[in-house]
Write a protein that holds these residues in place. Structure first.
Motif, PDB file in Angstrom:
ATOM      1  N   LYS A   1       0.818  -1.218   0.000  1.00 14.41           N
ATOM      2  CA  LYS A   1       0.000   0.000   0.000  1.00 14.41           C
ATOM      3  C   LYS A   1       0.857   1.275   0.000  1.00 14.41           C
ATOM      4  O   LYS A   1       0.566   2.203  -0.739  1.00 14.41           O
ATOM      5  CB  LYS A   1      -0.988  -0.018   1.156  1.00 14.41           C
ATOM      6  CG  LYS A   1      -1.969  -1.200   1.018  1.00 14.41           C
ATOM      7  CD  LYS A   1      -3.093  -1.173   1.993  1.00 14.41           C
ATOM      8  CE  LYS A   1      -4.168  -0.229   1.574  1.00 14.41           C
ATOM      9  NZ  LYS A   1      -4.788  -0.579   0.299  1.00 14.41           N
TER      10      LYS A   1
ATOM     11  N   LYS B   1      -6.788   8.043   6.627  1.00 12.56           N
ATOM     12  CA  LYS B   1      -7.634   7.881   5.438  1.00 12.56           C
ATOM     13  C   LYS B   1      -8.322   6.510   5.491  1.00 12.56           C
ATOM     14  O   LYS B   1      -7.922   5.582   4.795  1.00 12.56           O
ATOM     15  CB  LYS B   1      -6.805   8.011   4.156  1.00 12.56           C
ATOM     16  CG  LYS B   1      -7.604   8.356   2.900  1.00 12.56           C
ATOM     17  CD  LYS B   1      -8.623   7.307   2.484  1.00 12.56           C
ATOM     18  CE  LYS B   1      -8.012   6.017   1.962  1.00 12.56           C
ATOM     19  NZ  LYS B   1      -9.064   4.922   1.892  1.00 12.56           N
TER      20      LYS B   1
ATOM     21  N   ASN C   1     -11.390   3.895   4.718  1.00 12.46           N
ATOM     22  CA  ASN C   1     -12.603   3.807   3.907  1.00 12.46           C
ATOM     23  C   ASN C   1     -13.755   3.653   4.898  1.00 12.46           C
ATOM     24  O   ASN C   1     -13.547   3.549   6.110  1.00 12.46           O
ATOM     25  CB  ASN C   1     -12.520   2.693   2.851  1.00 12.46           C
ATOM     26  CG  ASN C   1     -12.458   1.296   3.455  1.00 12.46           C
ATOM     27  OD1 ASN C   1     -12.965   1.048   4.544  1.00 12.46           O
ATOM     28  ND2 ASN C   1     -11.830   0.373   2.750  1.00 12.46           N
TER      29      ASN C   1
ATOM     30  N   SER D   1     -12.924   7.707   2.606  1.00 10.86           N
ATOM     31  CA  SER D   1     -13.260   7.366   1.215  1.00 10.86           C
ATOM     32  C   SER D   1     -14.474   6.450   1.211  1.00 10.86           C
ATOM     33  O   SER D   1     -14.625   5.579   2.062  1.00 10.86           O
ATOM     34  CB  SER D   1     -12.060   6.719   0.519  1.00 10.86           C
ATOM     35  OG  SER D   1     -11.775   5.454   1.055  1.00 10.86           O
TER      36      SER D   1
ATOM     37  N   GLY E   1     -15.832   4.794  -1.782  1.00 11.95           N
ATOM     38  CA  GLY E   1     -15.990   4.181  -3.098  1.00 11.95           C
ATOM     39  C   GLY E   1     -16.533   5.182  -4.105  1.00 11.95           C
ATOM     40  O   GLY E   1     -16.058   6.324  -4.171  1.00 11.95           O
TER      41      GLY E   1
ATOM     42  N   GLY F   1     -17.328   8.939  -3.456  1.00  7.03           N
ATOM     43  CA  GLY F   1     -16.308   9.980  -3.292  1.00  7.03           C
ATOM     44  C   GLY F   1     -15.704  10.047  -1.904  1.00  7.03           C
ATOM     45  O   GLY F   1     -15.519   9.029  -1.241  1.00  7.03           O
TER      46      GLY F   1
ATOM     47  N   THR G   1     -11.079  -1.223  -8.606  1.00  4.13           N
ATOM     48  CA  THR G   1     -10.810  -0.184  -7.607  1.00  4.13           C
ATOM     49  C   THR G   1      -9.597  -0.531  -6.742  1.00  4.13           C
ATOM     50  O   THR G   1      -9.304   0.187  -5.783  1.00  4.13           O
ATOM     51  CB  THR G   1     -12.040   0.044  -6.702  1.00  4.13           C
ATOM     52  OG1 THR G   1     -12.309  -1.163  -6.012  1.00  4.13           O
ATOM     53  CG2 THR G   1     -13.248   0.449  -7.513  1.00  4.13           C
TER      54      THR G   1
ATOM     55  N   GLY H   1      -6.285  -0.274  -5.215  1.00  2.00           N
ATOM     56  CA  GLY H   1      -5.329   0.843  -5.159  1.00  2.00           C
ATOM     57  C   GLY H   1      -5.985   2.214  -5.224  1.00  2.00           C
ATOM     58  O   GLY H   1      -5.283   3.229  -5.160  1.00  2.00           O
ATOM     59  N   ALA H   2      -7.321   2.255  -5.320  1.00  3.68           N
ATOM     60  CA  ALA H   2      -7.997   3.564  -5.409  1.00  3.68           C
ATOM     61  C   ALA H   2      -7.778   4.359  -4.119  1.00  3.68           C
ATOM     62  O   ALA H   2      -7.528   5.571  -4.151  1.00  3.68           O
ATOM     63  CB  ALA H   2      -9.487   3.378  -5.683  1.00  3.68           C
ATOM     64  N   GLY H   3      -7.869   3.676  -2.987  1.00  4.91           N
ATOM     65  CA  GLY H   3      -7.659   4.347  -1.699  1.00  4.91           C
ATOM     66  C   GLY H   3      -6.229   4.856  -1.558  1.00  4.91           C
ATOM     67  O   GLY H   3      -6.001   5.977  -1.089  1.00  4.91           O
TER      68      GLY H   3
HETATM   69  N1  LIG Z   1     -16.561   2.710  -8.461  1.00  6.60           N
HETATM   70  C1  LIG Z   1     -15.984   3.907  -8.355  1.00  6.60           C
HETATM   71  N2  LIG Z   1     -16.378   4.931  -9.135  1.00  6.60           N
HETATM   72  C2  LIG Z   1     -15.796   6.149  -9.022  1.00  6.60           C
HETATM   73  N3  LIG Z   1     -14.810   6.439  -8.157  1.00  6.60           N
HETATM   74  C3  LIG Z   1     -14.376   5.462  -7.355  1.00  6.60           C
HETATM   75  C4  LIG Z   1     -14.931   4.142  -7.405  1.00  6.60           C
HETATM   76  N4  LIG Z   1     -14.306   3.392  -6.477  1.00  6.60           N
HETATM   77  C5  LIG Z   1     -13.379   4.210  -5.888  1.00  6.60           C
HETATM   78  N5  LIG Z   1     -13.432   5.445  -6.409  1.00  6.60           N
HETATM   79  C6  LIG Z   1     -12.604   6.608  -6.012  1.00  6.60           C
HETATM   80  O1  LIG Z   1     -11.503   6.160  -5.271  1.00  6.60           O
HETATM   81  C7  LIG Z   1     -11.587   6.598  -3.903  1.00  6.60           C
HETATM   82  C8  LIG Z   1     -11.088   5.523  -2.957  1.00  6.60           C
HETATM   83  O2  LIG Z   1     -11.884   4.364  -3.090  1.00  6.60           O
HETATM   84  P1  LIG Z   1     -12.276   3.398  -1.898  1.00  6.60           P
HETATM   85  O3  LIG Z   1     -13.147   4.098  -0.937  1.00  6.60           O
HETATM   86  O4  LIG Z   1     -12.790   2.159  -2.530  1.00  6.60           O
HETATM   87  O5  LIG Z   1     -10.846   3.158  -1.207  1.00  6.60           O
HETATM   88  P2  LIG Z   1     -10.265   1.891  -0.410  1.00  6.60           P
HETATM   89  O6  LIG Z   1     -11.381   0.996  -0.004  1.00  6.60           O
HETATM   90  O7  LIG Z   1      -9.379   2.410   0.635  1.00  6.60           O
HETATM   91  O8  LIG Z   1      -9.373   1.215  -1.564  1.00  6.60           O
HETATM   92  P3  LIG Z   1      -7.977   0.388  -1.476  1.00  6.60           P
HETATM   93  O9  LIG Z   1      -7.595   0.239  -0.051  1.00  6.60           O
HETATM   94  O10 LIG Z   1      -8.253  -0.908  -2.169  1.00  6.60           O
HETATM   95  O11 LIG Z   1      -6.960   1.191  -2.245  1.00  6.60           O
HETATM   96  C9  LIG Z   1     -13.039   7.000  -3.705  1.00  6.60           C
HETATM   97  O12 LIG Z   1     -13.158   7.955  -2.684  1.00  6.60           O
HETATM   98  C10 LIG Z   1     -13.395   7.548  -5.085  1.00  6.60           C
HETATM   99  O13 LIG Z   1     -12.886   8.863  -5.239  1.00  6.60           O
END
Ligand SMILES: Nc1ncnc2c1ncn2[C@@H]1O[C@H](COP(=O)(O)OP(=O)(O)OP(=O)(O)O)[C@@H](O)[C@H]1O
Ligand SMILES: [Mg+2]
Length: 308
Positions: free
Chosen positions: A38, A182, A184, A220, A222, A225, A247, A249-251
């Protein structure tokens, strides 16, 4: 300098086969190794967005060297602490005929107290740490207390401390008041031990954390936003509707976008905009692929940032 810390990195080996046949030899069609973790993801995204960081963490053995080499080729600067055990390899197996994917995750080597001490010494000796980003799970042999100790060390260096973790590691981190976390939405629910359904409930949980000494709580959600709670108020960011590919690595990308923008002196709403754009752009790419700079730049003006 921005430093990221990955205590439990891995080599991800993506393998494709035609069909998985029991008791028969299955030939590998393609095989690609990828340096995963991460904090490493955060460093990759910072690099992609034109910034600089150094990835710290624990790597060992031949696969640890490979991980380092893969990052070198990707232009990601690292300064890992070596351990005796072999860095873990996760298998991402894709069976093309059935359009199925299997993820076989390894727990990884045990880290000795001396090895952990060596990493800690390295961090305590940093002379230019503006930001210390602590991300991800703990390897065997390391207790959640390390998160608290790393926050204390970061604070002593004068660094902004940032945590993206879950469970006991996040609990321990929060007890030592990092500057920013940060989670989720699921991680935040586990942290505060209640379900958070409405925006008002999330903001109340965020405010409780500010009362415990944190400066910024970036949540975050998903495709819904991000919400940011600060002592000056709360902000919300929402991206455009996209056809999400993966998604993964989005976080991590949201952490990278937020902290890079903050390190560039942008005001908080703009930091949130960068954070959201990086997350959305990563969700647009397949598999473990992270955001591309041109996508982030294109999405930036489409992010709606509102005060709550
Ligand atoms: N399906 C989606 N459509 C649009 N934006 C998304 C989507 N999924 C994630 N995002 C963007 O990415 C950000 C982070 O996503 P998410 O909340 O899933 O993080 P996470 O669960 O910590 O992910 P990870 O730990 O796997 O990197 C969201 O706040 C949003 O801006
Ligand atoms: Mg996450």
């Amino acid at each position: 300098m921005i430093y990221t810390v990955t205590l439990n990195p891995a080599l991800d080996r993506a393998i494709t086969v035609d069909s998985l046949l029991p008791d028969d030899t299955v030939r590998v069609k393609t095989e690609t190794d990828y340096a995963a973790g991460k904090g490493i993801d955060v460093s990759r995204v910072i690099k992609e967005l034109g910034g600089h960081s150094v990835a710290l963490g624990l790597v060992g053995g031949y696969d640890g060297l490979r991980l380092e080499g893969l990052l070198l080729n990707a232009g990601v600067v690292s300064d890992f602490t070596r351990i005796a055990g072999e860095t873990r390899t996760n298998i991402l197996l894709r069976e093309e005929s059935a359009d199925r994917q299997f993820v076989i995750s390894a727990s990884g080597p045990e880290v000795s107290a001396a090895e952990l001490g060596a990493l800690f010494q390295k961090i305590r000796g940093l002379s230019d740490a503006g930001y210390l980003i602590l991300s991800g799970s703990l390897p065997l042999g390391v207790t959640p207390e390390i998160y608290g100790q790393l926050i204390l060390a970061g604070r002593a260096l004068g660094a902004v401390t940032v945590v993206d973790a879950d469970g006991a590691a996040l609990q321990e981190a929060v007890a030592h008041a990092p500057c920013c976390i940060k989670p989720n939405i699921h991680e935040l629910e586990r942290l505060v031990d209640r379900t958070l359904e409405t925006e008002a409930e999330i903001l109340a949980a965020g405010r409780d954390l500010l009362d415990r000494g944190l400066e910024q709580v970036l949540v975050s959600r998903g495709r819904q936003g991000l919400l940011l709670c600060t002592r000056d108020g709360a902000l919300k960011a929402r991206g455009p509707e996209i056809d999400a590919q993966s998604t993964v690595g989005a976080g991590d990308s949201t952490v990278a976008g937020f902290i890079l923008a903050r390190s560039r002196g942008l005001e908080v709403g703009e930091c949130l905009r960068w954070s959201c754009a990086a997350g959305v752009a990563t969700a647009m790419t397949p598999g473990t692929e992270l955001c591309h700079r041109k996508d982030v730049e294109k999405i930036l003006p489409q992010i709606e940032v509102t005060e709550l």
